[in-house]
Design an enzyme around this catalytic site. Structure first.
Site: not given
Length: 228
Positions: A9, A11, A60, A87-88, A90, A179
């Site tokens: 994706h 920014q 995104r 995405e992972r 966090y 991602h």
């Protein structure tokens, strides 16, 4: 021969603010939107036109896909969204400023959380500001409380094998807008990169990576489209 296009994706607002994002839903910046359109224009200019699309459940990545496909004249192609391309996660780092986190926990500890293969960050405690339990897009999904890169790979690869690979085997040109870490999982698999080396692989935003594959879906070539 099958062809796979990977696009991280553009920014996001939290990329710009240097914050840990993970599963939190953050929108693109104006620059991120421009990166996505540029990716699509490049696909059109090079004649690398996707016929099937996959993306995550995160804004995104979805917006990046749509802006890129629109620029390539391919907004009409079939599209599948799945949380396994997210995405992972966090964990407890979600939303934190990366520099402030390093100041609090030390550069070495943050480096371990960010770049180790199998050590996840602290868990995200339920009920906090970034708890996704009430998010309707994840209804019925066992939302992780944290993930290492190894954990992310463990959900991405089975999805690739079950959903994406059959499209490639059928001769489709597949684009995956996702991602940094979910795409690392695919690159690790397709390029045979070791556990130790994959953590250091950087995937830039909005730059299409193309895999040329043989009939058995083995990679014969990997390159950035901008360099061709």
């Amino acid at each position: 021969m099958p062809r796979l296009i990977l696009v991280r994706h553009g920014q996001s607002q939290w990329n710009l603010e240097n914050r840990f994002t993970g599963w939190w839903d953050v929108d693109l910046t104006a620059q991120g939107e421009a990166e996505a359109r540029a990716a699509g224009a490049l696909l059109a200019a090079k004649g690398v036109l996707p016929t099937v699309a996959f993306t995550s459940l995160q804004t995104r990545a979805i917006k990046t896909l749509h802006l890129a496909l629109e620029a390539a004249g391919r907004l009409w192609i079939p599209e599948t969204k799945d949380w396994r391309l997210n995405e992972r996660h966090y964990g407890g780092l979600t939303g934190l400023d990366k520099a402030e986190t390093a100041a609090q926990h030390g550069d070495e500890q943050v480096k371990i959380w960010r770049r180790s293969f199998d050590i996840p960050p602290p868990v995200l405690e339920p009920g906090g500001a970034f708890d996704l339990a009430a998010d309707p897009r994840y209804a019925g999904i066992a939302i992780p409380s944290t993930e290492s890169l190894k954990d992310t790979i463990a959900r991405v690869l089975p999805y690739y094998e079950s959903a994406i690979a059959p499209q490639l085997a059928a001769g489709e040109t597949v684009v995956v807008a996702a991602h940094g870490n979910s795409l690392r999982a695919l690159v690790k698999h397709l390029s045979g990169i070791s556990d130790a080396d994959i953590t250091g692989l950087e995937i830039p935003t909005g730059q299409p990576i193309v895999y040329e594959l043989d009939a058995a879906l083995n990679a014969t070539e990997r390159y950035y489209l901008a360099e061709r």
